[in-house]
Design a protein around this motif. Sequence first.
Motif, PDB file in Angstrom:
ATOM      1  N   PRO A   1      11.935  15.706 -17.247  1.00 56.17           N
ATOM      2  CA  PRO A   1      11.161  14.480 -17.441  1.00 56.17           C
ATOM      3  C   PRO A   1       9.938  14.468 -16.551  1.00 56.17           C
ATOM      4  N   SER A   2       8.846  13.901 -17.061  1.00 60.52           N
ATOM      5  CA  SER A   2       7.639  13.804 -16.260  1.00 60.52           C
ATOM      6  C   SER A   2       7.733  12.615 -15.332  1.00 60.52           C
ATOM      7  N   GLY A   3       6.910  12.611 -14.310  1.00 61.39           N
ATOM      8  CA  GLY A   3       6.869  11.488 -13.396  1.00 61.39           C
ATOM      9  C   GLY A   3       7.815  11.678 -12.233  1.00 61.39           C
ATOM     10  N   ASP A   4       7.727  10.775 -11.285  1.00 63.96           N
ATOM     11  CA  ASP A   4       8.538  10.832 -10.073  1.00 63.96           C
ATOM     12  C   ASP A   4       9.892  10.191 -10.347  1.00 63.96           C
ATOM     13  N   GLY A   5      10.858  10.997 -10.786  1.00 63.82           N
ATOM     14  CA  GLY A   5      12.181  10.485 -11.042  1.00 63.82           C
ATOM     15  C   GLY A   5      12.425  10.122 -12.496  1.00 63.82           C
ATOM     16  N   GLY A   6      11.476  10.417 -13.380  1.00 61.38           N
ATOM     17  CA  GLY A   6      11.687  10.146 -14.788  1.00 61.38           C
ATOM     18  C   GLY A   6      11.230   8.765 -15.187  1.00 61.38           C
ATOM     19  N   ASN A   7      11.824   8.219 -16.255  1.00 64.60           N
ATOM     20  CA  ASN A   7      11.388   6.934 -16.777  1.00 64.60           C
ATOM     21  C   ASN A   7      11.977   5.780 -15.989  1.00 64.60           C
ATOM     22  N   ALA A   8      11.624   4.560 -16.402  1.00 64.06           N
ATOM     23  CA  ALA A   8      12.014   3.373 -15.642  1.00 64.06           C
ATOM     24  C   ALA A   8      13.527   3.227 -15.519  1.00 64.06           C
ATOM     25  N   ALA A   9      14.255   3.434 -16.626  1.00 58.52           N
ATOM     26  CA  ALA A   9      15.705   3.294 -16.582  1.00 58.52           C
ATOM     27  C   ALA A   9      16.329   4.339 -15.668  1.00 58.52           C
ATOM     28  N   GLN A  10      15.824   5.568 -15.725  1.00 59.39           N
ATOM     29  CA  GLN A  10      16.340   6.625 -14.855  1.00 59.39           C
ATOM     30  C   GLN A  10      16.050   6.309 -13.396  1.00 59.39           C
ATOM     31  N   MET A  11      14.823   5.869 -13.115  1.00 60.33           N
ATOM     32  CA  MET A  11      14.466   5.538 -11.741  1.00 60.33           C
ATOM     33  C   MET A  11      15.316   4.395 -11.206  1.00 60.33           C
ATOM     34  N   LEU A  12      15.576   3.396 -12.037  1.00 62.03           N
ATOM     35  CA  LEU A  12      16.415   2.282 -11.617  1.00 62.03           C
ATOM     36  C   LEU A  12      17.809   2.779 -11.236  1.00 62.03           C
ATOM     37  N   GLY A  13      18.334   3.705 -12.029  1.00 62.41           N
ATOM     38  CA  GLY A  13      19.651   4.257 -11.736  1.00 62.41           C
ATOM     39  C   GLY A  13      19.703   5.049 -10.446  1.00 62.41           C
ATOM     40  N   GLN A  14      18.552   5.518  -9.981  1.00 56.68           N
ATOM     41  CA  GLN A  14      18.487   6.306  -8.752  1.00 56.68           C
ATOM     42  C   GLN A  14      18.316   5.456  -7.496  1.00 56.68           C
ATOM     43  N   LEU A  15      18.042   4.166  -7.679  1.00 60.68           N
ATOM     44  CA  LEU A  15      17.845   3.298  -6.515  1.00 60.68           C
ATOM     45  C   LEU A  15      19.178   2.983  -5.843  1.00 60.68           C
ATOM     46  N   THR A  16      19.155   2.899  -4.536  1.00 56.25           N
ATOM     47  CA  THR A  16      20.352   2.542  -3.769  1.00 56.25           C
ATOM     48  C   THR A  16      20.582   1.043  -3.855  1.00 56.25           C
ATOM     49  N   VAL A  17      21.808   0.663  -4.205  1.00 64.45           N
ATOM     50  CA  VAL A  17      22.168  -0.752  -4.259  1.00 64.45           C
ATOM     51  C   VAL A  17      22.754  -1.154  -2.911  1.00 64.45           C
ATOM     52  N   ALA A  18      22.208  -2.223  -2.344  1.00 58.12           N
ATOM     53  CA  ALA A  18      22.661  -2.690  -1.033  1.00 58.12           C
ATOM     54  C   ALA A  18      22.387  -4.174  -0.897  1.00 58.12           C
ATOM     55  N   GLN A  19      23.091  -4.808   0.000  1.00 52.84           N
ATOM     56  CA  GLN A  19      22.825  -6.216   0.276  1.00 52.84           C
ATOM     57  C   GLN A  19      21.452  -6.356   0.919  1.00 52.84           C
ATOM     58  N   ALA A  20      20.810  -7.471   0.668  1.00 50.10           N
ATOM     59  CA  ALA A  20      19.508  -7.722   1.283  1.00 50.10           C
ATOM     60  C   ALA A  20      19.661  -7.779   2.793  1.00 50.10           C
ATOM     61  N   GLY A  21      18.729  -7.142   3.486  1.00 49.45           N
ATOM     62  CA  GLY A  21      18.772  -7.120   4.936  1.00 49.45           C
ATOM     63  C   GLY A  21      18.312  -8.435   5.536  1.00 49.45           C
ATOM     64  N   SER A  22      18.349  -8.491   6.839  1.00 41.59           N
ATOM     65  CA  SER A  22      17.956  -9.688   7.575  1.00 41.59           C
ATOM     66  C   SER A  22      16.440  -9.813   7.644  1.00 41.59           C
ATOM     67  N   MET A  23      15.960 -11.038   7.772  1.00 37.67           N
ATOM     68  CA  MET A  23      14.539 -11.291   7.975  1.00 37.67           C
ATOM     69  C   MET A  23      14.186 -11.287   9.461  1.00 37.67           C
ATOM     70  N   ARG A  24      15.136 -10.997  10.302  1.00 42.65           N
ATOM     71  CA  ARG A  24      14.901 -10.996  11.741  1.00 42.65           C
ATOM     72  C   ARG A  24      13.768 -10.025  12.099  1.00 42.65           C
ATOM     73  N   GLY A  25      12.795 -10.526  12.820  1.00 46.51           N
ATOM     74  CA  GLY A  25      11.683  -9.694  13.268  1.00 46.51           C
ATOM     75  C   GLY A  25      10.544  -9.577  12.271  1.00 46.51           C
ATOM     76  N   TYR A  26      10.701 -10.178  11.078  1.00 44.66           N
ATOM     77  CA  TYR A  26       9.670 -10.045  10.053  1.00 44.66           C
ATOM     78  C   TYR A  26       8.400 -10.809  10.407  1.00 44.66           C
ATOM     79  N   SER A  27       7.261 -10.200  10.086  1.00 44.14           N
ATOM     80  CA  SER A  27       5.964 -10.851  10.192  1.00 44.14           C
ATOM     81  C   SER A  27       5.007 -10.141   9.247  1.00 44.14           C
ATOM     82  N   ARG A  28       4.153 -10.900   8.577  1.00 42.35           N
ATOM     83  CA  ARG A  28       3.167 -10.276   7.703  1.00 42.35           C
ATOM     84  C   ARG A  28       2.225  -9.379   8.489  1.00 42.35           C
ATOM     85  N   GLU A  29       2.045  -9.679   9.757  1.00 46.71           N
ATOM     86  CA  GLU A  29       1.173  -8.851  10.596  1.00 46.71           C
ATOM     87  C   GLU A  29       1.725  -7.439  10.770  1.00 46.71           C
ATOM     88  N   LYS A  30       3.007  -7.251  10.480  1.00 50.89           N
ATOM     89  CA  LYS A  30       3.597  -5.914  10.563  1.00 50.89           C
ATOM     90  C   LYS A  30       3.304  -5.085   9.314  1.00 50.89           C
TER      91      LYS A  30
END
Length: 219
Positions: free
Chosen positions: A36-65
């Motif tokens: 397949p062309s592209g980085d990881g194939g098509n959209a469905a294939q790429m979605l299947g390659q993503l790691t599923v995890a709980q959302a992390g903490s917002m601790r320490g977040y700033s737009r300036e980062k």
Amino acid sequence: MRTRSGPRAAVTAALAAVLALGGGGCAPVDEPTPTPSGDGGNAAQMLGQLTVAQAGSMRGYSREKFPHWRDTGKNCDVRDTVLKRDGESIKLSGCNVVAGRWESVYDGRAFTDPSDVDIDHMVPLANAWRSGADEWDDAKRGNFANDLEQPQLIAVSATSNRAKGDQDPSQWKPANRSYWCQYAENWVTVKHHWRLTVTTAEKAALTEMLEGCTWASKP
């Protein structure tokens, strides 16, 4: 009589084998399966390659980062670059965009004043932080925030951008349903390129959005 040997004998033997299989027809050749062309194939294939995890903490977040917008000229920056790319009838002062016409794909609204247009991060900065960007340094986060190579930056109406906030597709989708396929593909492409995680609900929403998109299953 001398017996043939060497390359000529090998060619003669191969020809005899082909004829024995069924006359003078050509033997089939097994071609390699194209990747397949592209980085990881098509959209469905790429979605299947993503790691599923709980959302992390917002601790320490700033737009300036996530330093943005980067300068791209004497009186302009990445925002101007996106305004120029996504608009029509653009008018410039130096390289600063001062007028034009933009249609927001999120809600179909049109604008002629660039101050009414926001540049949306397809994957919001805060969402990226919760998806793994908290472990990056500021330089990498700056590259993410100013990414013009992936479909990460898009000119849209200020109201739609602010309604979206830092929500993922399980929490917010564009009012313009005809853009859902492209929205889901762009979201997945950005997360795949930057190796960001998705939540279970986010992946389910993206899967649903991609269903029925005729290009989603093509290599």
